[in-house]
Write an enzyme that holds these catalytic residues in place. Structure first.
Site, PDB file in Angstrom:
ATOM      1  N   ASN A   9       6.209  -3.781   5.967  1.00  0.00           N
ATOM      2  CA  ASN A   9       5.115  -4.318   5.176  1.00  0.00           C
ATOM      3  C   ASN A   9       4.265  -5.143   6.428  1.00  0.00           C
ATOM      4  O   ASN A   9       4.659  -6.149   6.846  1.00  0.00           O
ATOM      5  CB  ASN A   9       5.534  -5.460   4.236  1.00  0.00           C
ATOM      6  CG  ASN A   9       4.651  -6.365   3.655  1.00  0.00           C
ATOM      7  OD1 ASN A   9       3.395  -6.174   3.693  1.00  0.00           O
ATOM      8  ND2 ASN A   9       5.065  -7.578   2.964  1.00  0.00           N
ATOM      9  N   LYS A  11       1.228  -6.696   5.896  1.00  0.00           N
ATOM     10  CA  LYS A  11       0.868  -7.734   5.407  1.00  0.00           C
ATOM     11  C   LYS A  11      -0.711  -7.712   5.790  1.00  0.00           C
ATOM     12  O   LYS A  11      -1.215  -6.713   6.111  1.00  0.00           O
ATOM     13  CB  LYS A  11       1.549  -9.086   5.958  1.00  0.00           C
ATOM     14  CG  LYS A  11       2.915  -8.960   5.488  1.00  0.00           C
ATOM     15  CD  LYS A  11       3.826 -10.585   5.533  1.00  0.00           C
ATOM     16  CE  LYS A  11       5.179 -10.160   5.292  1.00  0.00           C
ATOM     17  NZ  LYS A  11       5.975 -11.353   5.245  1.00  0.00           N
ATOM     18  N   HIS A  94       5.355  -9.220  -4.348  1.00  0.00           N
ATOM     19  CA  HIS A  94       5.553  -9.622  -3.176  1.00  0.00           C
ATOM     20  C   HIS A  94       5.699 -11.352  -3.139  1.00  0.00           C
ATOM     21  O   HIS A  94       4.678 -12.013  -3.873  1.00  0.00           O
ATOM     22  CB  HIS A  94       4.718  -9.458  -1.937  1.00  0.00           C
ATOM     23  CG  HIS A  94       5.557 -10.014  -0.730  1.00  0.00           C
ATOM     24  ND1 HIS A  94       5.433 -10.984  -0.095  1.00  0.00           N
ATOM     25  CD2 HIS A  94       6.421  -9.140   0.331  1.00  0.00           C
ATOM     26  CE1 HIS A  94       5.980 -11.292   1.082  1.00  0.00           C
ATOM     27  NE2 HIS A  94       6.703 -10.076   1.395  1.00  0.00           N
ATOM     28  N   GLU A  96       4.804 -13.676  -1.506  1.00  0.00           N
ATOM     29  CA  GLU A  96       3.421 -14.045  -1.155  1.00  0.00           C
ATOM     30  C   GLU A  96       2.400 -14.073  -1.991  1.00  0.00           C
ATOM     31  O   GLU A  96       1.428 -15.037  -2.498  1.00  0.00           O
ATOM     32  CB  GLU A  96       2.926 -13.623   0.352  1.00  0.00           C
ATOM     33  CG  GLU A  96       3.824 -14.075   1.705  1.00  0.00           C
ATOM     34  CD  GLU A  96       3.974 -12.999   2.627  1.00  0.00           C
ATOM     35  OE1 GLU A  96       3.177 -12.068   2.736  1.00  0.00           O
ATOM     36  OE2 GLU A  96       4.908 -13.182   3.336  1.00  0.00           O
ATOM     37  N   GLU A 166      14.050  -9.912  -1.799  1.00  0.00           N
ATOM     38  CA  GLU A 166      13.637 -10.567  -0.554  1.00  0.00           C
ATOM     39  C   GLU A 166      14.002 -12.290  -0.925  1.00  0.00           C
ATOM     40  O   GLU A 166      13.197 -12.787  -1.808  1.00  0.00           O
ATOM     41  CB  GLU A 166      12.268 -10.165  -0.229  1.00  0.00           C
ATOM     42  CG  GLU A 166      12.035  -8.981  -0.037  1.00  0.00           C
ATOM     43  CD  GLU A 166      10.722  -8.794   0.733  1.00  0.00           C
ATOM     44  OE1 GLU A 166      10.762  -8.418   1.858  1.00  0.00           O
ATOM     45  OE2 GLU A 166       9.760  -9.223   0.451  1.00  0.00           O
ATOM     46  N   GLY A 172       9.995 -14.161   6.990  1.00  0.00           N
ATOM     47  CA  GLY A 172       9.379 -14.766   8.279  1.00  0.00           C
ATOM     48  C   GLY A 172       9.810 -15.844   8.702  1.00  0.00           C
ATOM     49  O   GLY A 172       9.411 -16.525   9.316  1.00  0.00           O
ATOM     50  N   SER A 212      13.269 -11.110   7.345  1.00  0.00           N
ATOM     51  CA  SER A 212      13.907 -11.147   8.687  1.00  0.00           C
ATOM     52  C   SER A 212      14.938 -10.092   8.955  1.00  0.00           C
ATOM     53  O   SER A 212      15.676 -10.131   9.820  1.00  0.00           O
ATOM     54  CB  SER A 212      14.383 -12.723   9.022  1.00  0.00           C
ATOM     55  OG  SER A 212      13.462 -13.527   8.896  1.00  0.00           O
TER      56      SER A 212
HETATM   57  P1  PGA Z   1       9.854 -10.513   7.536  1.00  0.00           P
HETATM   58  O1  PGA Z   1       8.905 -10.082   5.974  1.00  0.00           O
HETATM   59  O2  PGA Z   1      10.519  -9.143   7.831  1.00  0.00           O
HETATM   60  O3  PGA Z   1       8.622 -10.926   8.309  1.00  0.00           O
HETATM   61  O4  PGA Z   1      10.676 -11.617   7.018  1.00  0.00           O
HETATM   62  C1  PGA Z   1       9.558  -9.526   5.121  1.00  0.00           C
HETATM   63  C2  PGA Z   1       8.667  -9.330   3.919  1.00  0.00           C
HETATM   64  O5  PGA Z   1       7.899 -10.398   3.581  1.00  0.00           O
HETATM   65  O6  PGA Z   1       8.546  -8.298   3.124  1.00  0.00           O
END
Ligand code: PGA
Length: 250
Positions: A9, A11, A94, A96, A166, A172, A212
């Site tokens: 992803n 982003k 997601h 976000e 998630e 993140g 992560s």
């Molecule tokens: P990350 O993001 O691996 O940077 O924690 C995962 C995601 O948001 O899908």
């Protein structure tokens, strides 16, 4: 029995030129991977990504899709547009999007229906916030999110979707759910799918862990029986790191 699926992803990162460069670097590194490999790129990078993945096993995904086929929805993209652009996967819901853009379980469900009807494979994100885990709501919450997201699909359609568990507190942050926590919650999600769509469908759905995930922790997570893959943010932006995650079984 379920083919693992590792999806990046990206982003809001990478220009079309950077997209081409990253995929060219990635291609030889993942060519013999056993897992399905997907890169979910920003919309403007889709043409560059589709061009760059030619001749490789990498599939291209988008990061969102609208639920209407066309119309006055400024800034949105339809499933038909994505399909016509040779996109195969799309991330939906997601955290976000839920947190910053008002996405709700209901709009997630509408987007999932539009994606499936439009021939895209949705990667549906569910997961709890830190306070919700601490209060003991995780199982109820992911059950609710999953059940609503899939409402209106047939068991045949459900078996083809991808779910990404998630935990919001792990995204993140460098914090990862433990292998056992991730496995247990993904088991809860599979049970929720079985309750509504039957064991057959639940056993076929691929459920990823996200938050992560990186070259260091991928092996432990993937060794868990319920975990079928990963949705990778930060570690998907470097070819070498992402390839190590994709090739977790070597
Ligand atoms: P990350 O993001 O691996 O940077 O924690 C995962 C995601 O948001 O899908």
């Amino acid at each position: 029995m379920r083919t693992p699926i590792i999806a990046g992803n990206w982003k809001m990162n990478k220009t079309p030129a950077e997209t081409k460069a990253l995929i060219e670097e990635l291609k030889p590194l993942v060519q013999y991977a056993a897992a399905t490999v997907v890169v979910c790129v920003p919309a403007v990078d889709i043409p560059a990504a589709v061009q760059a993945v030619k001749g490789s096993k990498i599939k291209v995904g988008a990061q969102n899709v609208h639920y209407m086929p066309s119309g006055a929805f400024t800034g949105e993209l339809s499933a038909g547009m994505l399909k016509a652009s040779k996109v195969d996967y799309v991330i939906i819901g997601h955290s976000e999007r839920r947190q910053y853009f008002g996405e709700t379980d209901e709009t997630v469900n509408r987007r999932v229906l539009a994606a499936v009807e439009g021939g895209l494979t949705p990667i549906i994100c569910v997961g709890e916030q830190k306070e919700q885990r601490e209060a003991g709501y995780t199982d109820a919450l992911v059950t609710y999110q999953t059940t609503i997201a899939l409402t209106g699909l047939t068991p045949q359609q459900v078996r083809k979707v991808v779910i990404a568990y998630e935990p919001v507190w792990a995204i993140g942050t460098g914090l990862t759910a433990t292998d056992e926590q991730a496995n247990e919650t993904i088991g809860v999600i599979r049970k929720a799918i079985a309750a509504k769509f039957g064991r057959g469908a639940a056993n076929r759905v691929r459920i990823q862990y996200g938050g992560s995930m990186n070259p260091k922790n991928v092996k432990g997570l993937m060794a868990q029986p319920e975990i079928d893959g990963g949705l990778i943010g930060g570690a998907s932006l470097k070819a070498e790191d992402f390839a190590k995650v994709v090739n977790f079984d070597r």
